[in-house]
Design a protein around this motif. Structure first.
Motif, PDB file in Angstrom:
ATOM      1  N   THR A  28      -0.835  20.230 -67.841  1.00  0.00           N
ATOM      2  CA  THR A  28      -0.116  20.877 -68.939  1.00  0.00           C
ATOM      3  C   THR A  28       1.352  20.906 -68.552  1.00  0.00           C
ATOM      4  O   THR A  28       1.795  21.748 -67.774  1.00  0.00           O
ATOM      5  N   ARG A  30       4.150  21.775 -69.695  1.00  0.00           N
ATOM      6  CA  ARG A  30       5.097  22.865 -69.883  1.00  0.00           C
ATOM      7  C   ARG A  30       5.098  23.857 -68.728  1.00  0.00           C
ATOM      8  O   ARG A  30       6.023  24.645 -68.577  1.00  0.00           O
ATOM      9  N   ASN A  73       6.488  20.333 -75.786  1.00  0.00           N
ATOM     10  CA  ASN A  73       5.243  20.827 -75.205  1.00  0.00           C
ATOM     11  C   ASN A  73       4.021  20.477 -76.050  1.00  0.00           C
ATOM     12  O   ASN A  73       2.960  20.182 -75.506  1.00  0.00           O
ATOM     13  N   ASN A  76       3.032  17.238 -75.013  1.00  0.00           N
ATOM     14  CA  ASN A  76       2.933  17.046 -73.558  1.00  0.00           C
ATOM     15  C   ASN A  76       3.793  15.871 -73.100  1.00  0.00           C
ATOM     16  O   ASN A  76       3.351  15.002 -72.327  1.00  0.00           O
TER      17      ASN A  76
END
Length: 115
Positions: A28, A30, A73, A76
Motif C-alpha cells: 500500500t 501511501r 493513493n 497506488n
C-alpha cells in the motif's frame, strides 16, 4: 511480493516534458516513502526525488524547480513530472521503496533528452 513497474519514458527534445509513472502491487504505497532514482550511462545510480507517507518531498538540487514528485493513493501510483528537460537528464529512471529492510526496484524506464 512487492512489484514496481515504471512507464512513461521516451525521447524528448531539450526543454520538453515527460511524466513518469510507477505503479505498485503487493504494497500500500501511501504508507511508505517512495523514491525516484536515475542512472545515466557510465554513472552510478542517484536519488532524484522522494515523497514521504505524509506528503513531504525532497529533490536533488539538479532537478529542483523542474521536477515534481506526487502520488495518487487511489491508484497506488507515484509520478514524476519532469519539465524543462536537459540532455544531462538522460538516464534510466527507477522507482524505489524500502520495505521491511529490503529495497525494491522496478525495471526502469529510459528517458533520452536529445535534439
Amino acid at each position: 511480493q512487492v512489484q514496481l513497474a515504471e512507464s512513461g519514458g521516451g525521447l524528448v527534445q531539450p526543454g520538453g516534458s515527460l511524466r513518469l509513472s510507477c505503479s505498485a502491487s503487493g504494497i500500500t504505497m501511501r504508507s511508505y516513502t517512495m523514491a525516484w532514482y536515475r542512472q545515466a550511462p557510465g554513472k552510478g545510480r542517484e536519488l532524484v526525488a522522494h515523497i514521504s507517507s505524509g506528503g513531504s518531498t525532497f529533490y536533488v538540487d539538479s532537478v529542483k524547480d523542474r521536477f515534481t514528485i506526487s502520488r495518487e493513493n487511489a491508484k497506488n501510483t507515484v509520478y514524476l513530472q519532469m519539465n524543462t528537460l536537459k540532455p544531462e537528464d538522460t538516464a534510466v529512471y527507477y522507482c524505489n521503496v524500502p520495505f521491511y529492510g529490503t529495497n525494491y526496484w522496478g525495471k526502469g524506464t529510459l528517458v533520452t533528452v536529445s535534439s
